[in-house]
Design a protein around this motif. Structure first.
Motif, PDB file in Angstrom:
ATOM      1  N   TYR A  23       0.806  -1.225   0.000  1.00 34.76           N
ATOM      2  CA  TYR A  23       0.000   0.000   0.000  1.00 34.76           C
ATOM      3  C   TYR A  23       0.841   1.279   0.000  1.00 34.76           C
ATOM      4  O   TYR A  23       0.295   2.383   0.073  1.00 34.76           O
ATOM      5  CB  TYR A  23      -0.932   0.035   1.217  1.00 34.76           C
ATOM      6  N   GLN A  24       2.146   1.145  -0.053  1.00 42.61           N
ATOM      7  CA  GLN A  24       3.002   2.329  -0.039  1.00 42.61           C
ATOM      8  C   GLN A  24       2.896   3.119  -1.345  1.00 42.61           C
ATOM      9  O   GLN A  24       2.502   2.586  -2.387  1.00 42.61           O
ATOM     10  CB  GLN A  24       4.456   1.911   0.195  1.00 42.61           C
ATOM     11  N   GLU A 233      -3.288   1.852  -3.883  1.00 47.90           N
ATOM     12  CA  GLU A 233      -1.928   1.678  -4.408  1.00 47.90           C
ATOM     13  C   GLU A 233      -1.641   0.254  -4.840  1.00 47.90           C
ATOM     14  O   GLU A 233      -0.655  -0.013  -5.532  1.00 47.90           O
ATOM     15  CB  GLU A 233      -0.898   2.133  -3.376  1.00 47.90           C
ATOM     16  N   MET A 234      -2.531  -0.675  -4.463  1.00 48.86           N
ATOM     17  CA  MET A 234      -2.361  -2.047  -4.930  1.00 48.86           C
ATOM     18  C   MET A 234      -2.462  -2.112  -6.447  1.00 48.86           C
ATOM     19  O   MET A 234      -1.824  -2.969  -7.080  1.00 48.86           O
ATOM     20  CB  MET A 234      -3.430  -2.941  -4.281  1.00 48.86           C
ATOM     21  N   VAL A 235      -3.223  -1.205  -7.042  1.00 49.08           N
ATOM     22  CA  VAL A 235      -3.348  -1.166  -8.500  1.00 49.08           C
ATOM     23  C   VAL A 235      -1.991  -0.873  -9.143  1.00 49.08           C
ATOM     24  O   VAL A 235      -1.627  -1.468 -10.163  1.00 49.08           O
ATOM     25  CB  VAL A 235      -4.405  -0.130  -8.934  1.00 49.08           C
ATOM     26  N   TYR A 236      -1.230   0.022  -8.545  1.00 54.59           N
ATOM     27  CA  TYR A 236       0.106   0.340  -9.070  1.00 54.59           C
ATOM     28  C   TYR A 236       0.995  -0.905  -9.051  1.00 54.59           C
ATOM     29  O   TYR A 236       1.679  -1.203 -10.025  1.00 54.59           O
ATOM     30  CB  TYR A 236       0.749   1.463  -8.247  1.00 54.59           C
ATOM     31  N   ARG A 237       0.974  -1.616  -7.936  1.00 55.36           N
ATOM     32  CA  ARG A 237       1.797  -2.836  -7.815  1.00 55.36           C
ATOM     33  C   ARG A 237       1.410  -3.863  -8.882  1.00 55.36           C
ATOM     34  O   ARG A 237       2.261  -4.447  -9.549  1.00 55.36           O
ATOM     35  CB  ARG A 237       1.617  -3.438  -6.412  1.00 55.36           C
ATOM     36  N   LEU A 238       0.110  -4.095  -9.032  1.00 60.36           N
ATOM     37  CA  LEU A 238      -0.364  -5.099  -9.979  1.00 60.36           C
ATOM     38  C   LEU A 238      -0.075  -4.704 -11.427  1.00 60.36           C
ATOM     39  O   LEU A 238       0.344  -5.533 -12.229  1.00 60.36           O
ATOM     40  CB  LEU A 238      -1.866  -5.330  -9.779  1.00 60.36           C
ATOM     41  N   GLN A 239      -0.280  -3.408 -11.730  1.00 61.63           N
ATOM     42  CA  GLN A 239      -0.049  -2.949 -13.102  1.00 61.63           C
ATOM     43  C   GLN A 239       1.419  -3.066 -13.485  1.00 61.63           C
ATOM     44  O   GLN A 239       1.760  -3.404 -14.619  1.00 61.63           O
ATOM     45  CB  GLN A 239      -0.520  -1.504 -13.260  1.00 61.63           C
ATOM     46  N   CYS A 256      -5.144   4.790   2.672  1.00 60.21           N
ATOM     47  CA  CYS A 256      -4.720   4.589   4.068  1.00 60.21           C
ATOM     48  C   CYS A 256      -3.776   5.706   4.479  1.00 60.21           C
ATOM     49  O   CYS A 256      -2.655   5.816   3.966  1.00 60.21           O
ATOM     50  CB  CYS A 256      -4.037   3.235   4.223  1.00 60.21           C
ATOM     51  N   ILE A 257      -4.222   6.521   5.396  1.00 62.61           N
ATOM     52  CA  ILE A 257      -3.436   7.677   5.843  1.00 62.61           C
ATOM     53  C   ILE A 257      -2.108   7.232   6.464  1.00 62.61           C
ATOM     54  O   ILE A 257      -1.061   7.827   6.222  1.00 62.61           O
ATOM     55  CB  ILE A 257      -4.240   8.526   6.851  1.00 62.61           C
ATOM     56  N   GLY A 258      -2.150   6.162   7.277  1.00 60.84           N
ATOM     57  CA  GLY A 258      -0.933   5.676   7.927  1.00 60.84           C
ATOM     58  C   GLY A 258       0.112   5.227   6.918  1.00 60.84           C
ATOM     59  O   GLY A 258       1.289   5.579   7.008  1.00 60.84           O
ATOM     60  N   MET A 259      -0.324   4.462   5.917  1.00 58.12           N
ATOM     61  CA  MET A 259       0.601   3.990   4.883  1.00 58.12           C
ATOM     62  C   MET A 259       1.166   5.146   4.063  1.00 58.12           C
ATOM     63  O   MET A 259       2.349   5.158   3.715  1.00 58.12           O
ATOM     64  CB  MET A 259      -0.110   3.016   3.937  1.00 58.12           C
ATOM     65  N   LYS A 260       0.313   6.117   3.762  1.00 57.84           N
ATOM     66  CA  LYS A 260       0.727   7.216   2.887  1.00 57.84           C
ATOM     67  C   LYS A 260       1.507   8.307   3.619  1.00 57.84           C
ATOM     68  O   LYS A 260       1.920   9.292   3.015  1.00 57.84           O
ATOM     69  CB  LYS A 260      -0.495   7.848   2.210  1.00 57.84           C
ATOM     70  N   SER A 261       1.705   8.130   4.923  1.00 59.25           N
ATOM     71  CA  SER A 261       2.436   9.152   5.681  1.00 59.25           C
ATOM     72  C   SER A 261       3.940   9.089   5.424  1.00 59.25           C
ATOM     73  O   SER A 261       4.685  10.010   5.753  1.00 59.25           O
ATOM     74  CB  SER A 261       2.159   9.002   7.183  1.00 59.25           C
ATOM     75  N   ILE A 262       4.413   7.989   4.820  1.00 59.16           N
ATOM     76  CA  ILE A 262       5.856   7.827   4.561  1.00 59.16           C
ATOM     77  C   ILE A 262       6.198   8.346   3.166  1.00 59.16           C
ATOM     78  O   ILE A 262       5.583   7.960   2.175  1.00 59.16           O
ATOM     79  CB  ILE A 262       6.273   6.349   4.690  1.00 59.16           C
ATOM     80  N   THR A 263       7.188   9.236   3.104  1.00 63.21           N
ATOM     81  CA  THR A 263       7.654   9.802   1.839  1.00 63.21           C
ATOM     82  C   THR A 263       9.131   9.453   1.628  1.00 63.21           C
ATOM     83  O   THR A 263       9.795   8.937   2.536  1.00 63.21           O
ATOM     84  CB  THR A 263       7.511  11.332   1.848  1.00 63.21           C
ATOM     85  N   LEU A 264       9.636   9.756   0.441  1.00 60.29           N
ATOM     86  CA  LEU A 264      11.075   9.552   0.191  1.00 60.29           C
ATOM     87  C   LEU A 264      11.919  10.366   1.168  1.00 60.29           C
ATOM     88  O   LEU A 264      12.967   9.899   1.629  1.00 60.29           O
ATOM     89  CB  LEU A 264      11.418   9.949  -1.242  1.00 60.29           C
TER      90      LEU A 264
END
Length: 300
Positions: A23-24, A233-239, A256-264
């Motif tokens: 989900y990242q 974001e699972m769509v990105y992984r699958l695609q 998911c706010i928790g998953m999306k809180s991490i950036t580069l």
């Protein structure tokens, strides 16, 4: 400054590895050393050949990695990366259920805090919950915290599942409704619906496939078009894995706010400053480790 180049440099310099959940954000997925669902990440964390594990996921996942690797440094890039569902289950819920059902084993979703896992007989993920509960020599099971996964397991094992806490859920998967199913069928008549077992029962009942995110990866090859009922974001992984197939998010705000809180930037700072280090008290870690290791053994 090129963040990707700096992250790669620091990884090599510090003998670090980045584990990331499906989900990242895409840019986090692209830089990860290993990408997977909760079960795959737990398995990977057992045999990590690195001094530092940077966990691009939410806090309970980083705790699991630390429990399985007490001698390694485990970093969570931001303290905002937490799971609302995991935080719903309290130790009091478990103790109260055990009073009412003293002979029932406690089976906890890995989406729980380390403190709760310390009271579990075994942990499970959405990928192996059915298999493990079917193997247990008990007809009544205390299960938490996701009520929808409890429904899924009860349906498939025929066992009596006591869900704790009442109303435990993932707010992302609870968003999906029958209207979304109808809309998907209308917009994409040639597509099949892959649905996560954290989705509501009525959505599960209309699915072509009910699987964990790891199961989505493994089963996507079976059809050319899919509507994906889980975090977007699972769509990105699958695609990325299947560029010749078509994947559509069931809704655009499955986020998911928790998953999306991490950036580069968070990844870079975590490696640079070696923050935020995850620590699990040894007494809790020792008890939780038994439940997690039992899961890994039973899911082989």
């Amino acid at each position: 400054m090129n963040l990707v180049e700096e992250i790669m440099r620091l990884k090599e310099e510090k003998n670090a590895i980045i584990l990331a959940h499906n989900y990242q954000l895409p840019e986090i997925q692209d830089i990860a050393d290993f990408l997977g669902d909760s079960l795959e990440l737990a398995r990977k964390a057992v045999n990590v050949d690195a001094d530092i594990i940077v966990f691009a996921g939410v806090d309970f996942m980083a705790e699991t990695a630390k429990i399985l690797n007490p001698e390694k440094k485990v970093l969570l890039p931001t303290k905002r990366a937490t799971c609302a569902m995991a935080n719903m289950l309290k130790v009091d819920h478990i103790l109260e259920a055990k009073k009412k059902h003293p002979n029932a084993p406690v089976v906890l979703y890995v989406n729980t805090t380390a403190e709760s896992k310390a009271y579990a007989d075994v942990t499970v993920t959405s990928a192996n919950a059915e298999k493990i509960i079917a193997k247990l020599d008990a007809e009544t099971i205390i299960f938490g915290p996701d009520n929808n996964l409890a429904y899924y397991v009860a349906n498939r094992t025929g066992k009596r599942i006591i869900p704790i806490p009442e109303g435990g859920h993932c707010y992302v998967h609870r968003k999906f409704t029958l209207k979304d199913v109808e809309r998907a069928r209308g917009l994409y008549p040639n597509a099949k619906l892959m649905v996560h077992p954290e989705c509501n029962p009525e959505v599960q009942e209309k699915a072509d496939l009910i699987v964990s995110t790891g199961g989505m990866v493994r089963n996507a090859c079976q059809h050319d078009e899919w509507v994906v009922f889980t975090e977007k974001e699972m769509v990105y992984r699958l695609q990325k894995l299947y560029p010749d197939k078509k994947f559509y998010p069931a809704i655009e705000d499955a986020f998911c706010i928790g998953m999306k809180s991490i950036t580069l930037k968070h990844l870079y700072e975590a490696l640079r400053d070696e923050k935020y280090e995850v620590d699990v008290p040894e007494e809790i870690a020792h008890r939780a480790r038994k439940a997690i290791e039992r899961m890994l053994e039973m899911s082989r």
